[in-house]
Design a protein around this motif. Structure first.
Motif, PDB file in Angstrom:
ATOM      1  N   PHE A  78     -10.427  -1.188   5.212  1.00 54.10           N
ATOM      2  CA  PHE A  78     -10.002  -0.108   5.973  1.00 54.10           C
ATOM      3  C   PHE A  78      -8.541   0.219   5.353  1.00 54.10           C
ATOM      4  O   PHE A  78      -8.107   1.558   5.401  1.00 54.10           O
ATOM      5  N   ARG A  79      -7.712  -0.959   5.207  1.00 55.45           N
ATOM      6  CA  ARG A  79      -6.530  -0.516   4.450  1.00 55.45           C
ATOM      7  C   ARG A  79      -6.603   0.947   3.213  1.00 55.45           C
ATOM      8  O   ARG A  79      -5.791   1.617   3.271  1.00 55.45           O
ATOM      9  N   ARG A  80      -7.594   0.414   2.318  1.00 54.19           N
ATOM     10  CA  ARG A  80      -7.753   1.096   1.158  1.00 54.19           C
ATOM     11  C   ARG A  80      -8.623   2.311   1.341  1.00 54.19           C
ATOM     12  O   ARG A  80      -9.207   2.894   0.110  1.00 54.19           O
ATOM     13  N   CYS A 102      -7.993 -12.266   6.827  1.00 55.01           N
ATOM     14  CA  CYS A 102      -8.421 -12.956   5.502  1.00 55.01           C
ATOM     15  C   CYS A 102      -8.795 -11.977   4.631  1.00 55.01           C
ATOM     16  O   CYS A 102      -9.373 -10.854   4.944  1.00 55.01           O
ATOM     17  N   ARG A 103      -8.713 -12.100   3.393  1.00 59.82           N
ATOM     18  CA  ARG A 103      -9.291 -11.634   2.201  1.00 59.82           C
ATOM     19  C   ARG A 103     -10.467 -12.087   1.930  1.00 59.82           C
ATOM     20  O   ARG A 103     -10.234 -13.599   1.404  1.00 59.82           O
ATOM     21  N   LEU A 104     -11.735 -11.658   1.953  1.00 57.60           N
ATOM     22  CA  LEU A 104     -12.959 -12.325   1.643  1.00 57.60           C
ATOM     23  C   LEU A 104     -13.860 -11.462   0.595  1.00 57.60           C
ATOM     24  O   LEU A 104     -13.910 -10.281   1.079  1.00 57.60           O
ATOM     25  N   VAL A 130      -1.851 -18.596   3.004  1.00 57.54           N
ATOM     26  CA  VAL A 130      -2.385 -19.286   1.889  1.00 57.54           C
ATOM     27  C   VAL A 130      -3.267 -18.447   0.810  1.00 57.54           C
ATOM     28  O   VAL A 130      -3.914 -17.695   1.543  1.00 57.54           O
ATOM     29  N   ARG A 131      -2.837 -18.807  -0.338  1.00 58.50           N
ATOM     30  CA  ARG A 131      -3.354 -17.899  -1.334  1.00 58.50           C
ATOM     31  C   ARG A 131      -4.310 -18.859  -2.390  1.00 58.50           C
ATOM     32  O   ARG A 131      -3.510 -19.891  -2.747  1.00 58.50           O
ATOM     33  N   ASN A 132      -5.509 -18.329  -2.569  1.00 55.58           N
ATOM     34  CA  ASN A 132      -6.111 -19.037  -3.728  1.00 55.58           C
ATOM     35  C   ASN A 132      -6.406 -18.161  -5.095  1.00 55.58           C
ATOM     36  O   ASN A 132      -6.411 -18.523  -6.182  1.00 55.58           O
ATOM     37  N   VAL A 189     -10.048 -15.359  -0.536  1.00 54.82           N
ATOM     38  CA  VAL A 189      -9.047 -15.133  -1.583  1.00 54.82           C
ATOM     39  C   VAL A 189      -7.785 -15.341  -1.040  1.00 54.82           C
ATOM     40  O   VAL A 189      -6.933 -16.283  -1.652  1.00 54.82           O
ATOM     41  N   ASP A 190      -7.558 -15.250   0.270  1.00 52.45           N
ATOM     42  CA  ASP A 190      -6.132 -15.569   0.940  1.00 52.45           C
ATOM     43  C   ASP A 190      -6.469 -15.235   2.163  1.00 52.45           C
ATOM     44  O   ASP A 190      -7.422 -14.451   2.618  1.00 52.45           O
ATOM     45  N   PHE A 191      -5.407 -15.718   3.294  1.00 52.97           N
ATOM     46  CA  PHE A 191      -5.421 -15.634   4.700  1.00 52.97           C
ATOM     47  C   PHE A 191      -4.276 -15.977   5.362  1.00 52.97           C
ATOM     48  O   PHE A 191      -3.304 -16.449   4.644  1.00 52.97           O
ATOM     49  N   GLY A 208      -3.131  -8.572  -3.156  1.00 54.41           N
ATOM     50  CA  GLY A 208      -1.959  -7.696  -2.166  1.00 54.41           C
ATOM     51  C   GLY A 208      -0.646  -7.910  -2.622  1.00 54.41           C
ATOM     52  O   GLY A 208      -0.206  -7.658  -3.880  1.00 54.41           O
ATOM     53  N   SER A 209       0.292  -8.267  -1.785  1.00 56.86           N
ATOM     54  CA  SER A 209       1.811  -8.240  -1.870  1.00 56.86           C
ATOM     55  C   SER A 209       2.005  -9.189  -3.039  1.00 56.86           C
ATOM     56  O   SER A 209       2.977  -8.962  -3.575  1.00 56.86           O
ATOM     57  N   LEU A 210       1.301 -10.200  -3.104  1.00 55.17           N
ATOM     58  CA  LEU A 210       1.481 -11.333  -4.185  1.00 55.17           C
ATOM     59  C   LEU A 210       1.514 -10.449  -5.643  1.00 55.17           C
ATOM     60  O   LEU A 210       2.319 -10.519  -6.608  1.00 55.17           O
ATOM     61  N   CYS A 211       0.309  -9.608  -5.933  1.00 54.45           N
ATOM     62  CA  CYS A 211       0.482  -8.680  -6.960  1.00 54.45           C
ATOM     63  C   CYS A 211       1.511  -7.647  -7.166  1.00 54.45           C
ATOM     64  O   CYS A 211       2.100  -7.833  -8.044  1.00 54.45           O
ATOM     65  N   ARG A 212       1.820  -7.102  -6.109  1.00 56.37           N
ATOM     66  CA  ARG A 212       2.923  -6.238  -6.034  1.00 56.37           C
ATOM     67  C   ARG A 212       4.162  -6.954  -6.244  1.00 56.37           C
ATOM     68  O   ARG A 212       5.102  -6.329  -7.043  1.00 56.37           O
ATOM     69  N   GLN A 213       4.394  -7.921  -5.903  1.00 53.56           N
ATOM     70  CA  GLN A 213       5.745  -8.547  -6.104  1.00 53.56           C
ATOM     71  C   GLN A 213       6.057  -9.376  -7.259  1.00 53.56           C
ATOM     72  O   GLN A 213       7.083  -9.766  -7.710  1.00 53.56           O
TER      73      GLN A 213
END
Ligand code: UDP
Length: 242
Positions: free
Chosen positions: A216-218, A196-198, A90-92, A171-173, A96-101
């Motif tokens: 951690f990812r970045r 989640c993205r918080l 779910v994204r608000n 943000v999303d989860f 992440g991948s929504l931006c990349r795609q």
């Protein structure tokens, strides 16, 4: 106890009761389909407690979950369910991948909350599914799909409200669901800074505001500190509501 399955962040054990399983939360962290590996100190404990707190909050709002009870700092007892092999995202806000795609920019507010289904399949790299692909693969029935969509949006409403009261933007989860022995769909897995993205509402800086696994990812540093902050705010908020 027999180890049934060891995943990237959790281990699943059987118990004396065939209807119940034990989930152990690990400190291990992975990203990019396990190409990046590391440890986040005390993550197991924090994610376990955050998940319990949020699942209890959701239960109080009428959402059914697989949680039975917490039995140790990093262990919960859960109802045995058949996990539906779909990651419901779910994204608000775009990230992440929504931006990349799509070319949307990180931080763009979406006109309405977006529910997406990904195939829970590490070998294939968890690809985004269309509704028709999902039905052709028989990952869920049309009726279950509708229910997942409704549940995901409902959970989003409750979580957005809860996190906002902790000065955190959801943000999303990602959610996972399972089917119990009566055929009911239950919320399963975990809800934590791993899934989640918080974003901290008191920080405007796009790096400083990150309170989740993106640190951690970045390689943004201060990973443990961010998880501790989320843990503290969530637990404090819940105890003030009790
Ligand atoms: N997510 C997750 N597990 C996954 C993939 C995504 O928990 O296997 C979460 C992720 O933490 C984020 C949301 O789902 O909160 C959306 O992730 P996205 O599709 O943007 O993927 P990413 O950019 O992390 O590759």
């Amino acid at each position: 106890m027999e180890k049934l399955y060891e995943g990237k962040a959790k281990i699943l054990y059987s118990t004396d009761n065939p209807e119940e399983l034990l989930t152990h939360f690990k400190d291990d962290a992975t990203a990019f389909n396990a190409q990046k590996r590391g440890t986040i100190l005390e993550k197991g404990k924090m994610n376990c407690q955050i998940t319990v707190a949020l699942f209890q909050w959701l239960e109080s709002k009428g959402i059914l979950t697989h949680l039975i009870q917490q039995i140790a700092e990093e262990q919960i007892l859960v109802k045995r369910v058949q996990i539906i092999p779909i990651e419901v995202v779910v994204r608000n806000i775009a990230a992440g991948s929504l931006c990349r795609q799509t070319g949307l920019r990180e931080g763009d507010k979406l006109p309405h909350s977006l529910v997406e289904f990904y195939f829970k399949n590490d070998e294939l790299g968890d690809p985004l599914l269309t509704r028709d692909r999902l039905l052709i693969l028989e990952l869920a029935t049309e009726e279950q799909l509708k229910e997942l969509q409704t549940l995901a949006l409902e959970i989003n409403q409750h979580l957005q409200q809860f996190f906002a009261s902790c000065q955190i933007t959801l943000v999303d989860f990602k959610l996972e669901f399972g089917i119990d022995s009566h055929g009911k769909i239950l919320l399963a897995d975990e809800i934590s800074p791993d899934t989640c993205r918080l974003w901290d509402q008191s920080e405007q800086d796009p790096e400083k505001r990150v309170m989740d696994k993106d640190r951690f990812r970045r390689d943004l540093g201060q990973v443990e500190n961010a998880y501790q902050q989320v843990h503290k705010r969530v637990i404090d908020k819940l105890s003030s509501l009790k």
